[in-house]
Design an enzyme around this catalytic site. Structure first.
Site, mmCIF file in Angstrom:
data_model
loop_
_atom_site.group_PDB
_atom_site.id
_atom_site.type_symbol
_atom_site.label_atom_id
_atom_site.label_comp_id
_atom_site.label_asym_id
_atom_site.label_seq_id
_atom_site.Cartn_x
_atom_site.Cartn_y
_atom_site.Cartn_z
ATOM 1 N N ASP A 81 0.851 -1.194 0.000
ATOM 2 C CA ASP A 81 0.000 0.000 0.000
ATOM 3 C C ASP A 81 0.892 1.252 0.000
ATOM 4 O O ASP A 81 1.824 1.347 0.814
ATOM 5 C CB ASP A 81 -0.858 -0.053 1.282
ATOM 6 N N HIS A 82 0.627 2.183 -0.899
ATOM 7 C CA HIS A 82 1.350 3.470 -0.956
ATOM 8 C C HIS A 82 2.879 3.319 -0.941
ATOM 9 O O HIS A 82 3.559 3.881 -0.067
ATOM 10 C CB HIS A 82 0.943 4.387 0.205
ATOM 11 N N HIS A 177 -7.711 9.824 4.014
ATOM 12 C CA HIS A 177 -7.323 8.795 4.973
ATOM 13 C C HIS A 177 -7.685 9.202 6.400
ATOM 14 O O HIS A 177 -7.801 10.389 6.697
ATOM 15 C CB HIS A 177 -5.814 8.535 4.885
ATOM 16 N N GLY A 178 -7.846 8.209 7.255
ATOM 17 C CA GLY A 178 -8.010 8.482 8.678
ATOM 18 C C GLY A 178 -9.464 8.618 9.119
ATOM 19 O O GLY A 178 -10.391 8.309 8.370
ATOM 20 N N HIS A 208 -9.365 4.837 -2.275
ATOM 21 C CA HIS A 208 -8.665 4.869 -0.981
ATOM 22 C C HIS A 208 -9.537 5.614 0.028
ATOM 23 O O HIS A 208 -10.562 6.195 -0.325
ATOM 24 C CB HIS A 208 -7.316 5.589 -1.141
ATOM 25 N N SER A 211 -12.888 4.094 4.811
ATOM 26 C CA SER A 211 -13.468 3.676 6.089
ATOM 27 C C SER A 211 -14.738 4.473 6.367
ATOM 28 O O SER A 211 -14.851 5.639 5.963
ATOM 29 C CB SER A 211 -12.466 3.891 7.226
ATOM 30 N N ARG A 278 -2.973 -12.005 25.913
ATOM 31 C CA ARG A 278 -3.832 -12.925 25.163
ATOM 32 C C ARG A 278 -5.300 -12.760 25.523
ATOM 33 O O ARG A 278 -6.165 -13.116 24.740
ATOM 34 C CB ARG A 278 -3.385 -14.382 25.404
HETATM 35 P P1 13P Z 1 -8.951 4.680 5.611
HETATM 36 O O1 13P Z 1 -8.069 5.543 6.433
HETATM 37 O O2 13P Z 1 -10.215 5.385 5.245
HETATM 38 O O3 13P Z 1 -9.234 3.368 6.246
HETATM 39 O O4 13P Z 1 -8.203 4.403 4.220
HETATM 40 C C1 13P Z 1 -7.224 3.410 4.117
HETATM 41 C C2 13P Z 1 -6.459 3.487 2.840
HETATM 42 O O5 13P Z 1 -6.814 4.148 1.883
HETATM 43 C C3 13P Z 1 -5.230 2.689 2.770
HETATM 44 O O6 13P Z 1 -4.532 2.883 1.578
HETATM 45 O O1 G3H Z 2 -3.108 4.876 3.550
HETATM 46 C C1 G3H Z 2 -2.610 4.637 4.633
HETATM 47 C C2 G3H Z 2 -2.986 3.411 5.361
HETATM 48 O O2 G3H Z 2 -4.081 3.636 6.193
HETATM 49 C C3 G3H Z 2 -1.800 2.858 6.092
HETATM 50 O O3 G3H Z 2 -1.501 3.625 7.205
HETATM 51 O O4 G3H Z 2 0.896 4.151 6.839
HETATM 52 O O5 G3H Z 2 -0.137 4.326 9.120
HETATM 53 O O6 G3H Z 2 0.265 2.086 8.084
HETATM 54 P P1 G3H Z 2 -0.022 3.549 7.854
HETATM 55 ZN ZN ZN Z 3 -4.604 4.875 0.803
#
Ligand code: 13P
Ligand code: G3H
Ligand code: ZN
Length: 314
Positions: A81-82, A177-178, A208, A211, A278
């Site tokens: 991812d990214h 994101h977020g 992307h 959420s 656990r």
């Molecule tokens: P969210 O932060 O909306 O879950 O997006 C995740 C994402 O795009 C990861 O690449």
């Molecule tokens: O796009 C970003 C994803 O939510 C991954 O987040 O780089 O904090 O692992 P992270």
């Molecule tokens: Zn993303």
């Protein structure tokens, strides 16, 4: 069974979207695989640069190959991812990833094309597929910050795809994101997806920042001592509409983090005497599996694993 995202997208295109879920640790991995197998959904495991450095990239990679053995019914892609160019090349060489994302979206388009093309050439030589991004999501994407949405321009998208030879394209349509995506109403630019689909019929698109940041989840976190204020996300009733317009991959990370946070906050609030890691883990794994299975229903991917397997004749 580890497959490429391309193989998954061929089955999903125009009908449903595949869930692309970020993972960081063992408990999340177990919950993820259980949830997808239980809901009979093909899926994508996303490993970010941050996840790869949190413990160790080899730890994550070996979890993927081990999960493949533990869950023979799972049909999934292992996706970076990214990624930047260096990380993409490392993943291509690893022998574990079936798909990488090169994110050079913060560069001018010609430089984005130049970098993306180098990754495509290296990946395709090994049968690995590539996602790239055009436009920018508002907020932080890995190390890069964009103050405003830079929406994907449909004509540029057509040019970019043809110049680079990528297998799927992440489009900026107003998500971010977020946990803090919208102030007020959400405005997603489905008109952009519609135009891109007309220019690139059958070409897989990626959303992307998808959420949903469920308000009941946020309320439970806050009731158990959290302080998350003004959080909001993407209305999940939009997923199938996006899928009809060519979105085959929907990225979800934040919602999974909220499940983790809620389970652990409530667990230690209710069991202040406990200290064995656990104990909350035993609650988290099935809760995470339940969350994944419910997401797959909203994405439309639940129940499709047998037909994907049959189409791949594996
Ligand atoms: P969210 O932060 O909306 O879950 O997006 C995740 C994402 O795009 C990861 O690449
Ligand atoms: O796009 C970003 C994803 O939510 C991954 O987040 O780089 O904090 O692992 P992270
Ligand atoms: Zn993303």
């Amino acid at each position: 069974m580890i497959v490429t995202t391309k193989e998954l997208f061929q089955q999903a295109y125009g009908k449903y979207a595949i869930g692309a879920y970020n993972i960081n640790n063992l408990e999340q991995t177990m919950g993820l695989f259980k949830g997808n197998v239980e809901s009979k959904a093909p899926f994508i495991v996303q490993l970010s640069k941050g996840a790869r450095s949190y413990t160790h990239k080899l730890m994550l990679e070996s979890m993927m190959t081990t999960a493949d053995k533990i869950f023979p019914d799972a049909v999934f892609a292992v996706h970076l991812d990214h990624g930047d160019e260096e990380t993409c090349m490392d993943c291509i060489a690893s022998g574990v990833y079936s798909s990488v994302m090169i994110d050079a979206s913060h560069f001018p388009i010609e430089k984005n094309i130049e970098i993306t093309k180098r990754v495509v050439d290296a990946a395709h030589a090994k049968g690995i597929v590539v996602e790239a991004e055009l436009g920018q999501l508002k907020g932080i994407e890995e190390d890069v910050h964009a103050a405003e949405h830079v929406y994907t321009k449909p004509e540029e998208a057509e040019y970019f795809v043809k110049q680079t030879g990528i297998d799927s394209l992440a489009c900026a349509i107003g998500t971010s994101h977020g946990a803090f995506k919208f102030k007020g109403d959400q405005k997603l630019r489905f008109d952009i997806l519609e135009k891109i689909q007309k220019l690139l019929p059958g070409f897989p698109l990626v959303m992307h920042g998808s959420s949903s940041v469920p308000q009941d989840e946020v309320a439970r976190i806050n009731a158990a001592g959290g302080a998350i204020k003004g959080a909001s996300g993407v209305d999940a009733s939009q997923f199938l509409g996006a899928a009809k317009l060519g979105v085959t991959k929907i990225n979800i990370d934040t919602d999974g983090r909220l499940v983790w946070c809620r389970v652990h906050r409530e667990f230690f609030r209710d069991h202040p005497e406990k200290f064995d890691l656990r104990d909350p883990g035993k609650v988290f794994i099935p809760e995470y599996a339940k969350f994944i299975a419910a997401k797959n229903v909203l994405l439309g991917s639940a129940g499709h694993v047998d037909e994907v397997r049959a189409a791949l004749k594996k």
